[in-house]
Design an enzyme around this catalytic site. Structure first.
Site, PDB file in Angstrom:
ATOM      1  N   LYS A  29      -2.809 -12.734   0.019  1.00 30.33           N
ATOM      2  CA  LYS A  29      -2.883 -12.022  -1.204  1.00 30.33           C
ATOM      3  C   LYS A  29      -3.296 -10.473  -0.964  1.00 30.33           C
ATOM      4  O   LYS A  29      -3.625 -10.208   0.196  1.00 30.33           O
ATOM      5  CB  LYS A  29      -3.755 -12.789  -2.009  1.00 30.33           C
ATOM      6  CG  LYS A  29      -2.978 -14.134  -2.901  1.00 30.33           C
ATOM      7  CD  LYS A  29      -3.782 -14.548  -4.005  1.00 30.33           C
ATOM      8  CE  LYS A  29      -2.855 -15.652  -4.390  1.00 30.33           C
ATOM      9  NZ  LYS A  29      -3.645 -16.489  -5.382  1.00 30.33           N
ATOM     10  N   ARG A  82      -3.577 -23.833  -0.819  1.00 38.01           N
ATOM     11  CA  ARG A  82      -2.238 -23.456  -1.081  1.00 38.01           C
ATOM     12  C   ARG A  82      -1.780 -22.208  -0.171  1.00 38.01           C
ATOM     13  O   ARG A  82      -2.326 -21.231  -0.387  1.00 38.01           O
ATOM     14  CB  ARG A  82      -1.979 -23.058  -2.600  1.00 38.01           C
ATOM     15  CG  ARG A  82      -0.533 -22.821  -3.149  1.00 38.01           C
ATOM     16  CD  ARG A  82      -0.586 -22.246  -4.400  1.00 38.01           C
ATOM     17  NE  ARG A  82       0.844 -22.069  -4.935  1.00 38.01           N
ATOM     18  CZ  ARG A  82       1.343 -20.514  -4.838  1.00 38.01           C
ATOM     19  NH1 ARG A  82       0.502 -19.718  -4.218  1.00 38.01           N
ATOM     20  NH2 ARG A  82       2.506 -20.610  -5.172  1.00 38.01           N
TER      21      ARG A  82
HETATM   22  C1  YH5 Z   1      -3.194 -19.774  -6.890  1.00 40.09           C
HETATM   23  O1  YH5 Z   1      -3.848 -18.792  -6.255  1.00 40.09           O
HETATM   24  N1  YH5 Z   1      -1.142 -18.332  -6.685  1.00 40.09           N
HETATM   25  S1  YH5 Z   1       1.435 -17.482  -7.038  1.00 40.09           S
HETATM   26  C2  YH5 Z   1       0.590 -12.218  -4.387  1.00 40.09           C
HETATM   27  C3  YH5 Z   1       0.541 -11.954  -2.991  1.00 40.09           C
HETATM   28  C4  YH5 Z   1       0.723 -13.082  -2.189  1.00 40.09           C
HETATM   29  C5  YH5 Z   1       0.773 -14.377  -2.896  1.00 40.09           C
HETATM   30  C6  YH5 Z   1       0.675  -9.605  -2.860  1.00 40.09           C
HETATM   31  N2  YH5 Z   1       0.421 -19.617  -7.640  1.00 40.09           N
HETATM   32  C7  YH5 Z   1      -1.750 -19.286  -7.052  1.00 40.09           C
HETATM   33  O2  YH5 Z   1       0.581 -16.975  -4.162  1.00 40.09           O
HETATM   34  N3  YH5 Z   1      -1.230 -21.353  -8.014  1.00 40.09           N
HETATM   35  C8  YH5 Z   1       0.000 -18.465  -7.015  1.00 40.09           C
HETATM   36  O3  YH5 Z   1       0.708 -10.917  -2.117  1.00 40.09           O
HETATM   37  C9  YH5 Z   1      -1.006 -20.194  -7.546  1.00 40.09           C
HETATM   38  N4  YH5 Z   1      -3.528 -20.809  -7.089  1.00 40.09           N
HETATM   39  C10 YH5 Z   1      -2.348 -21.668  -7.691  1.00 40.09           C
HETATM   40  N5  YH5 Z   1      -2.994 -23.005  -8.226  1.00 40.09           N
HETATM   41  C11 YH5 Z   1       0.837 -15.650  -6.351  1.00 40.09           C
HETATM   42  C12 YH5 Z   1       0.891 -15.934  -4.796  1.00 40.09           C
HETATM   43  C13 YH5 Z   1       0.855 -14.430  -4.214  1.00 40.09           C
HETATM   44  C14 YH5 Z   1       0.705 -13.276  -5.053  1.00 40.09           C
END
Ligand code: YH5
Length: 294
Positions: free
Chosen positions: A237, A271
């Site tokens: 993230k 996750r």
């Molecule tokens: C979460 O925290 N996150 S989708 C931006 C990124 C990298 C990854 C800029 N679904 C979660 O993974 N479900 C997502 O770099 C989720 N908890 C739960 N339960 C976003 C994501 C991401 C966004």
């Protein structure tokens, strides 16, 4: 003198330690890895879905071999600034993948969606877990999830994906997120979802500044008070980019460190994208802190 930075010992199990996911059972006495399977269109494919489906299956197989206990299938990008996806488009992306996972792998499958139509079709196709970043707040989602009878993870988000990072504001971020999740838990129980089927997630990066995210992680143990298992998503993230100045592809090591810190503070499900590296870290954690027999 009081040690202010002492590492906490593992927290005792709270709430359920076993979770029914379709025909499978997840044992939450040990930290569990949820592998992320994004099924957004592949830039290498020609617009046909077949290539995307094959890529997704190869990726899922690899994540299971590397130690994922559940696969989270998502067809709607909820990254900051992302465009909304129609119900039909989301269904076309995720349903064939869930059906194939069920046929080929027979592993617990989670559907990452806020849309009730997608929840229903995904569970019919074989998903046994709903992961909802809107915490069942979209119209009809609460009723759909209650009727489907599968476990649900309720995530906190301030605002909506397109604009949530513009100016996030809290009084005390841990208190505000706890209050929100507590209210959503109560709403779900009132709607007929038993507490034993609910999980919570503070939603790292969803309407939070770097400092909010760091504070949530430092005080993650406080969410145990809500009495349901905690799931977290920290993998790759922007908080890593902001703290360390690393590009998306260089965030693996920091992601593993964050997953381990979260587990040390009570997270039951992490996750992640980088399953193998996270699995090694958590196996080492368990070698040091074996889960008590239950
Ligand atoms: C979460 O925290 N996150 S989708 C931006 C990124 C990298 C990854 C800029 N679904 C979660 O993974 N479900 C997502 O770099 C989720 N908890 C739960 N339960 C976003 C994501 C991401 C966004």
């Amino acid at each position: 003198m009081k040690a202010v930075n002492a590492q906490p010992a593992p927290l005792p199990p709270r709430g359920v330690t076993r979770l029914r996911v379709g025909t499978h059972t997840l044992d939450l006495a040990r930290p569990v890895i949820m592998g992320i399977l994004n099924v957004t269109p592949d830039s290498f494919s020609d617009g046909g879905r077949f290539v995307d489906l094959q890529h997704a299956l190869v990726h899922a197989h690899a994540m299971v071999a590397d130690g994922a206990a559940i696969i989270d299938v998502g067809g709607e990008s909820t990254r900051p600034g992302a465009q909304a996806v129609s119900v039909d488009e989301e269904l076309a992306r995720v349903i064939p993948v869930i059906e194939a996972l069920r046929r080929e792998l027979d592993i617990p499958v989670s559907i990452d969606t806020g849309k009730p139509e997608v929840m229903r079709a995904a569970v019919v196709a074989g998903a046994g877990f709903i992961n909802d970043v809107y915490a069942l707040r979209l119209p009809g989602a609460l009723e759909a999830a209650a009727a489907l009878g599968v476990p649900v993870c309720l995530m906190h988000m301030q605002g909506e994906p397109r604009t949530m990072q513009e100016s996030p504001q809290y009084g005390d971020v841990v208190r505000d997120v706890t209050n929100f999740l507590g209210e959503r838990l109560d709403r779900c129980v009132s709607a007929g979802i038993p507490r034993e089927r609910l999980l919570i997630d503070p939603g790292f990066g969803f309407g939070k500044t770097l400092e909010h995210n760091l504070e949530l992680l430092r005080r993650l143990d406080e969410f145990a008070g809500l009495g349901v298992p905690l799931l977290v998503g920290l993998s790759r993230k922007s908080m890593i980019g902001k703290a360390l100045g690393l590009a998306l592809d260089d965030r693996q090591h920091a992601s593993v460190a964050l997953a381990l810190m979260a587990v040390q503070r009570g997270a039951r499900i992490v996750r992640v994208h980088d399953v193998r590296a996270t699995h090694d870290a958590l196996r080492m954690y368990e070698a040091v802190w074996p889960a008590s027999e239950s």
